[in-house]
Design a protein around this motif. Structure first.
Motif, PDB file in Angstrom:
ATOM      1  N   PHE B 293      -8.212  82.529  35.153  1.00 17.78           N
ATOM      2  CA  PHE B 293      -7.047  81.876  35.739  1.00 17.78           C
ATOM      3  C   PHE B 293      -6.709  82.487  37.093  1.00 17.78           C
ATOM      4  CE2 PHE B 293      -6.429  81.317  31.128  1.00 17.78           C
ATOM      5  CZ  PHE B 293      -6.366  79.932  31.099  1.00 17.78           C
ATOM      6  N   ASN B 294      -6.214  81.628  37.988  1.00 16.26           N
ATOM      7  CA  ASN B 294      -5.704  82.093  39.283  1.00 16.26           C
ATOM      8  C   ASN B 294      -6.708  83.019  39.978  1.00 16.26           C
ATOM      9  OD1 ASN B 294      -3.886  82.322  41.364  1.00 16.26           O
ATOM     10  ND2 ASN B 294      -2.591  83.815  40.326  1.00 16.26           N
ATOM     11  N   GLY B 299      -4.751  80.393  43.000  1.00 19.83           N
ATOM     12  CA  GLY B 299      -4.148  79.334  42.204  1.00 19.83           C
ATOM     13  C   GLY B 299      -5.178  78.567  41.393  1.00 19.83           C
ATOM     14  N   ASP B 301      -8.127  77.690  38.755  1.00 22.00           N
ATOM     15  CA  ASP B 301      -8.672  78.154  37.477  1.00 22.00           C
ATOM     16  C   ASP B 301     -10.135  77.740  37.405  1.00 22.00           C
ATOM     17  OD1 ASP B 301      -6.071  78.850  36.881  1.00 22.00           O
ATOM     18  OD2 ASP B 301      -5.685  77.041  35.711  1.00 22.00           O
ATOM     19  N   ASN B 334      -4.975  73.406  40.723  1.00 23.09           N
ATOM     20  CA  ASN B 334      -3.526  73.590  40.564  1.00 23.09           C
ATOM     21  C   ASN B 334      -2.775  73.409  41.875  1.00 23.09           C
ATOM     22  OD1 ASN B 334      -3.502  74.267  37.730  1.00 23.09           O
ATOM     23  ND2 ASN B 334      -4.450  76.189  38.310  1.00 23.09           N
TER      24      ASN B 334
END
Lengths: 261, 403
Positions: B293-294, B299, B301, B334
């Protein structure tokens, strides 16, 4: 003899310093415990939320969602977030069971497929719906998730405040620390500075327009998160707060997730 | 107050009293989408009636009404796609038309609905309630509406037992003579064969118990009735030409779904045992998904997926996957436009048939969305169920407006 004396003195100084640090830590924790205590007993709350995402050049993008929260005594809160806009994600819903010490449980409902998906709750630092809020900024607050250090007293916008440092104790946080200004009369947060993993100032959150509900619970009508590194910001407008509508566990289960709106 | 004003006020009050209930009845929430799609094939078709390019339009609307504080609701979702050339792909369906009533310990759902079961990504073995809409998209994620009575019994401690009476069998729709992504020779859509007649053909029963315990999510399910996926019999039509006939048998199927969620890992398993279609068989899909993630605080994934698909009938199985491995990755930016990309490949462990797919989508402004799908099939073995699709590599583009 002199050497021994010196050692004793040094040890004394050291233990004084330790006690001083402990005092700072315990004062921080005391204040936060009071913050938490004053917000305990709300039972359940629901509200509508509008998110306005702004980029550097001022372009805006809108999100609208609603949120329900159930206070769980002795455990973390349960929450249900339902998306309404943008329209292509209308009906998408997010169910979260927060736990103070173990990993949160999270499910996502995808309306096009009618599919309930258990998802990883390790996504703490990622952006929520493309906004400047990370998932960890929006999950329910639980005391054991941070350690606390009292920094100073300072006034913010002509109100006396405690400034307290929050250090995340959970894994995968995007922050080394948060600096939180807490109104020392009302015991509510009014401003937060977030420091990234390199300990550089990343974001600032400002709470606006606090209203008191049921003569006890303070909720902010507006929350503005500004990212100092990208120049982007997200404004949250919280409307239609409704407390104690008799929500229960059934309003936060897989069946409700599938028909939430 | 004079008389005239009094009469006027009375009239207004009368109107309000009349209109208010009508208005609340008419308080339907409307949402949905409409779009245009370009579906292109660059290889020569196997049969000369098939085309290279199909333009189509789609509209799906949802009409929703609730009362009793949301404890009762009605939903109506009509769907229509109109396609160039392929008259079978031009189709209308009622995806949903149902009433749901909710109590503390149960929910009753009556009418046409869609019900999804399963946890894996590469295929949905356990999922059986609805007939697949085989003309809508070759990813088999689209389903025809299924009439049913569904009673959910809810244990306040966490589990749910769903009981289904499925009233009315929906026959699969196959692409027309001019359509791509079909069998060659084609499936005769006018005459399907059935094991059972009347009530027995049309009624099915099913049950599923689903529960989450800490990091585990699991479900057990059972189905008895006419199989949604037919077997295909090689027959001759009236002119003596080869054709396939869909053969729907009465089956029993037991299924299990299991997911373990730990940190960034998702471990998944789905498995079924089915009897009634010739020999009793077993099939399973299992694998994992790991997500970073991130990534680099961007931001974004990034997730990788690996799954293995097995069917005990081996080469004889009338399915695409019986000893296949899927590997893929998912990229979720995202960002404000919700940009996403999913890419994957499936390889048949023994026959070496390979398929590749890329799906990407992005929002434009607040209400528009574009989606791109690329699907390729290479080294298709003659014995493979997908042999008829060997020249059907496709590029699909859809632009839709959501309201």
């Amino acid at each position: 003899m002199i050497k021994q004396l010196l050692l004793i003195t040094l040890f004394g100084l050291f233990s004084n310093a330790v006690t001083a640090i402990e005092a700072i830590n315990s004062r921080g924790l005391e204040i936060i415990t009071e913050v938490d205590h004053r917000d305990t007993g709300f039972g359940d709350v629901q509200m509508d939320m509008v998110m306005i995402l702004r980029n550097k050049s001022g372009d805006e993008s809108l999100r609208s969602l609603s949120m329900k929260t159930l206070e769980v005594v002795g455990d973390g809160d349960k929450s249900l977030t339902i998306f309404d806009r943008p329209r292509d994600i209308k009906g998408t819903a997010f169910l979260s069971f927060t736990h103070p010490l173990t990993a949160d449980e999270q499910w996502l409902y995808l309306p096009a497929l009618k599919r309930v998906k258990r998802i990883s709750s390790s996504n703490k630092s990622g952006p929520f719906l493309g906004s400047e809020y990370a998932f960890e900024d929006l999950t329910s607050f639980e005391i054991p998730k941070f350690s606390y250090r009292f920094l100073r007293e300072e006034s913010y916008q002509e109100r006396p405040c405690y400034v307290i440092e929050f250090i995340p104790q959970y894994r995968y946080s995007g922050y080394t620390r948060e600096q939180v200004w807490i109104d020392s009369e009302r015991y509510i947060p009014v401003k937060v500075d977030y420091y990234d993993r390199k300990n550089a100032l990343l974001k600032t959150l400002i709470y606006q327009g606090y209203q008191q509900y049921l003569k006890q619970f303070w909720r902010a009508e507006g929350m503005v998160m500004t990212n100092h590194q990208t120049g982007k910001s997200t404004e949250l407008i919280n409307k239609n707060y409704q407390f104690q509508q008799g929500l229960g566990g059934r309003d936060f289960d897989r069946n409700t997730l599938k028909r939430a709106r | 107050m004079n008389n005239k004003a009094m009469i006027c006020a009375q009239r207004v009050l009368f109107l309000v009293l009349i209109v208010f209930p009508v208005k609340s009845l008419l308080a339907w929430e409307v949402s949905g989408y409409g779009g245009i799609e370009s579906l292109g094939f660059w290889e020569s078709p196997l049969e000369n009636q098939q085309q290279h390019h199909y333009l189509s339009g789609v509209i799906e609307a949802e009409f929703y009404h609730e009362w009793n504080d949301g404890r009762d609701s009605l939903v109506f979702v009509p769907f229509f796609r109109g396609s160039e050339h392929d008259d079978k792909r031009t189709h209308f369906d009622i995806r949903e038309l149902n009433w749901v009533t909710v109590a503390d310990l149960w929910e009753l759902r009556v009418g046409i609905r869609k019900e999804f079961w399963g946890v894996t990504e590469s295929q949905h073995l356990v999922d059986i309630i609805n007939q697949t809409d085989r003309v809508e998209n070759s990813d088999t994620e689209d389903k025809l509406g299924q009439p049913m009575i569904n009673l959910a019994l809810i244990d306040p401690q966490g589990g749910t037992l769903d009981l289904f009476l499925l009233t009315g069998f929906r026959e699969a729709v196959f692409p027309g003579v001019q359509g791509r992504l079909r069998f060659s020779p084609r499936v005769n859509t006018e005459q399907a064969h059935y094991d059972a007649k009347g009530f027995e053909r049309h009624l099915a029963v099913a049950a599923r118990y689903v529960r989450s315990v800490d990091q585990w999510d699991f479900a057990l399910s059972f189905f008895h009735g006419t199989s949604r996926a037919p077997r295909f019999l090689r027959t001759k039509n009236n002119d003596g030409d080869d054709q396939f006939t869909a053969y729907y048998e009465q089956i029993n199927q037991a299924g299990i779904e299991l997911q373990f969620t730990e940190g960034n890992w998702l471990w998944k398993l789905e498995s079924i045992v089915r009897e009634g279609q010739d020999q009793t068989y077993f099939a399973g899909t299992g694998g994992l998904e790991y997500t970073w993630f991130n990534v680099f605080s961007s931001g974004t994934d990034f997730g990788v997926l690996v799954e293995y698909m097995y069917d005990s009938r081996g080469f004889n199985a009338p399915v695409f996957y019986q000893d296949d491995i899927m590997a893929g990755f998912r990229l979720t930016l995202n960002d404000v436009q919700s940009s996403e990309l999913l890419a994957g490949m499936v390889i048949d462990r023994r026959r070496r048939t390979q398929s590749y797919s890329i799906e990407a989508s992005r929002r434009l402004g607040d209400s528009w969305k574009m989606a791109l799908e690329l699907r390729l099939l290479t080294q298709v073995a003659e014995s493979d169920f997908s042999y008829s699709l060997r020249n059907d590599d496709q590029l699909r583009f859809e632009l839709s407006y959501h309201f």
